[in-house]
Design an enzyme around this catalytic site. Structure first.
Site, PDB file in Angstrom:
ATOM      1  N   HIS A   1       9.906 -15.244 -57.113  1.00  0.00           N
ATOM      2  CA  HIS A   1       8.804 -15.261 -58.080  1.00  0.00           C
ATOM      3  C   HIS A   1       9.187 -14.627 -59.415  1.00  0.00           C
ATOM      4  O   HIS A   1       8.506 -14.840 -60.416  1.00  0.00           O
ATOM      5  CB  HIS A   1       7.565 -14.584 -57.495  1.00  0.00           C
ATOM      6  CG  HIS A   1       7.615 -13.088 -57.473  1.00  0.00           C
ATOM      7  ND1 HIS A   1       7.968 -12.380 -56.351  1.00  0.00           N
ATOM      8  CD2 HIS A   1       7.361 -12.163 -58.425  1.00  0.00           C
ATOM      9  CE1 HIS A   1       7.915 -11.086 -56.618  1.00  0.00           C
ATOM     10  NE2 HIS A   1       7.550 -10.928 -57.876  1.00  0.00           N
TER      11      HIS A   1
ATOM     12  N   ASP B   1      10.617 -15.627 -50.653  1.00  0.00           N
ATOM     13  CA  ASP B   1      10.575 -15.005 -51.983  1.00  0.00           C
ATOM     14  C   ASP B   1      11.927 -14.403 -52.363  1.00  0.00           C
ATOM     15  O   ASP B   1      11.996 -13.280 -52.869  1.00  0.00           O
ATOM     16  CB  ASP B   1       9.483 -13.947 -52.070  1.00  0.00           C
ATOM     17  CG  ASP B   1       9.098 -13.644 -53.523  1.00  0.00           C
ATOM     18  OD1 ASP B   1       9.537 -14.393 -54.413  1.00  0.00           O
ATOM     19  OD2 ASP B   1       8.385 -12.654 -53.753  1.00  0.00           O
TER      20      ASP B   1
ATOM     21  N   ASN C   1       9.866  -3.592 -60.591  1.00  0.00           N
ATOM     22  CA  ASN C   1      10.769  -3.263 -59.501  1.00  0.00           C
ATOM     23  C   ASN C   1      11.073  -4.474 -58.625  1.00  0.00           C
ATOM     24  O   ASN C   1      11.987  -4.449 -57.797  1.00  0.00           O
ATOM     25  CB  ASN C   1      10.172  -2.179 -58.597  1.00  0.00           C
ATOM     26  CG  ASN C   1      10.423  -0.780 -59.094  1.00  0.00           C
ATOM     27  OD1 ASN C   1       9.491  -0.075 -59.464  1.00  0.00           O
ATOM     28  ND2 ASN C   1      11.682  -0.360 -59.117  1.00  0.00           N
ATOM     29  N   SER C   2      10.289  -5.516 -58.781  1.00  0.00           N
ATOM     30  CA  SER C   2      10.397  -6.674 -57.908  1.00  0.00           C
ATOM     31  C   SER C   2      11.809  -7.260 -57.945  1.00  0.00           C
ATOM     32  O   SER C   2      12.349  -7.550 -59.008  1.00  0.00           O
ATOM     33  CB  SER C   2       9.401  -7.746 -58.340  1.00  0.00           C
ATOM     34  OG  SER C   2       9.248  -8.710 -57.344  1.00  0.00           O
TER      35      SER C   2
ATOM     36  N   GLY D   1       6.915 -28.845 -35.073  1.00  0.00           N
ATOM     37  CA  GLY D   1       5.886 -29.870 -35.225  1.00  0.00           C
ATOM     38  C   GLY D   1       4.629 -29.620 -34.431  1.00  0.00           C
ATOM     39  O   GLY D   1       4.077 -30.539 -33.811  1.00  0.00           O
TER      40      GLY D   1
END
Length: 501
Positions: A138, A168, A241-242, A298
């Site tokens: 992100h 992420d 900080n991400s 599935g």
């Protein structure tokens, strides 16, 4: 000082991570913080090595800091409308991925569109001397230009090798004139609750900063996806900080800082990091071919509640009940049936739904999955050969996949599983948004996971292909936007999504 003395001598506290400094104790029977000393109560040591010592991270920070980087991302200038989710609307908050409870989400108070800042910042770390950098997906998603700044101030343009929204994580590449300092992943599974950790990053765009704390919890799910498996930490981390690393006392990366619980936008002592055990796998896949391929069974699943277990007569057990078996899926080929209760997969007990989804996702396509299944009073062993996710195949081969990709949304038809996972009422019809890209067309208009598309161009829809067909029809008619009727928590509203040119 008198009050401090009362606290230490009268209550005989074992001083732990005071002000985030360290876990403290000593074999000598005394402990100390900033010159204060107190007798430690006699305790039985749970492990042979349990004579704890003061943890000083100064040497570790000095050693690892050159491999920690700041990341600056330029985005196209856009306008923010009043119905956008607060996570996207606040210029300050877009620097970091937030997690909030439903009661803390809501529309931004500004009723009119306004220009939105076109730069954001984050953190990352070098894992290879050739210039490979790990960060959060992100942080870089939707960026036009990405720059990585080293500790010495050297600035490099970066290329995105690949990203994986579900975990992420993203992998970047920079070119430097010399070999770069690199960090090694450690064993996150060895980290226990209470283990000291230090986080490095670029909070608020200030540059290199270090904070310290402990592991607060392991295996934490925060509702961000089916593969949640976070380390919860109390080391202060903030916007910016991400994507930065989380270290153990040996200077090994045992996590990637990713999210915070924050009602106000700043640190409140609850942060989340992707464990190194998962990050290593994802990064290896991205370095190999720029993408992550997950195995697929599935089926639609629900948590086996006490009431369901009683109704089935299965007793007090954990497991996942199969609510749907998809046509032409590996599960269908293996003979799984609606109503089966999956107790374990490859000897991993299914105590929570993510135990099943994570175990399947980590298998290679074509690998066997041995399922322990309860059916009609008997426990069966069923072998399923996992395949590629159907959504990926459709998106790659069918025009509707490209149409939906351009809008930045992933959709699923409403069934028992999707209604349960996204809290969609039984009376709601349409197609549910399961995921979307940050800074996409859909995100710009305030759409978020759990929203239900009721109609496209005033034509009712019930499957993703009908949504895609409505988008293509609008494109063929040379329209500037496609009109969607959305249902969010029982409230309906129209949203006009601009169509890509």
């Amino acid at each position: 000082m008198k009050k401090l003395h009362i606290l230490t001598s009268r209550k005989r506290l074992l001083l732990g991570s005071l002000a985030g400094l360290a876990l403290l104790a000593a074999a000598s029977g005394t402990i100390g913080v900033n010159g204060l000393r107190a007798e430690a109560p006699a305790v039985e040591k749970p492990h042979a090595e349990a004579a704890y010592v003061i943890v000083n991270f100064a040497d570790v920070i000095e050693t690892v800091s050159p491999a920690v980087v700041s990341i600056e991302v330029s985005h196209p200038m856009r306008f923010v409308s009043g119905n956008m989710d607060r996570d996207e609307a606040m210029p300050f908050e877009k620097f970091f991925k937030h997690w909030r409870g439903p009661q803390q989400r809501g529309p931004h108070p500004h009723p009119h569109p306004r220009p939105h800042g076109n730069k954001s910042s984050g953190s990352g770390f070098i894992i290879d001397s050739d210039g490979y950098v790990v960060t959060n997906s992100h942080v870089v998603d939707g960026g036009e230009e990405i720059f990585v700044t080293l500790m010495d101030g050297t600035r490099h343009a970066a290329t995105v090798i690949g990203g994986d929204a579900k975990s992420d994580l993203a992998l970047l590449k920079i070119d430097a004139d010399a070999a770069l300092p690199a960090l090694a992943f450690g064993d996150s599974s060895a980290m226990r609750v209470g283990s000291p950790v230090v986080a490095l990053g670029n909070p608020f765009g200030l540059g290199h900063s270090a904070t310290m704390g402990i592991i607060s919890a392991r295996g934490r799910g925060i509702g961000s996806g089916p593969y949640d498996d976070f380390l919860q930490i109390d080391a202060p981390i903030n916007p910016g900080n991400s994507g930065g690393p989380l270290f153990n006392a040996q200077g090994e990366v045992i996590g990637v800082n990713t999210a915070i619980f924050s009602p106000s936008g700043g640190n409140v002592g609850i942060g989340f990091a992707i464990p190194a055990s998962l990050a290593q796998e994802i990064v290896a896949d991205l370095m190999d071919d720029g993408k992550v391929e997950r195995a697929w069974l599935g089926i639609g699943i629900q948590r086996l509640s006490d009431e369901m277990a009683d109704g089935l007569g299965i007793g007090d057990v954990d497991g996942a009940i199969v609510s749907e078996v998809m046509t032409d899926s590996p599960a269908a080929a293996a003979g799984l049936m609606q109503g089966d209760v999956i107790l374990s997969v490859n000897d991993v007990a299914v105590k929570e739904l993510r135990d099943l989804t994570r175990t399947i996702a980590r298998l290679e396509v074509g690998a066997p999955a041995l399922l322990s299944v309860w059916r009609d009073g008997e426990t069966l062993t069923i072998e399923a050969i996992v395949g590629k996710p159907l959504e990926t195949e459709v998106a790659a081969q069918q025009p509707e996949g490209n149409a939906l990709e351009a809008l930045g949304v992933r959709l699923r038809a409403l069934n028992d599983a999707t209604r349960h996972n996204f809290a969609v009422g039984e009376d709601v019809t349409g197609v549910v948004v399961t995921d979307l890209k940050r800074r996409s067309v859909a995100a710009d208009r305030g759409i978020r996971p759990g929203d239900v598309i009721v109609s496209v161009g005033n034509e009712a829809v019930s499957v993703p292909s009908e949504v895609a067909a409505g988008v293509r029809l609008a494109q063929e008619d040379k329209r500037q936007a496609v009109l969607l009727l959305m249902n969010r928590s029982g409230q309906k509203r129209y949203v006009a999504l601009p169509l890509p040119k």
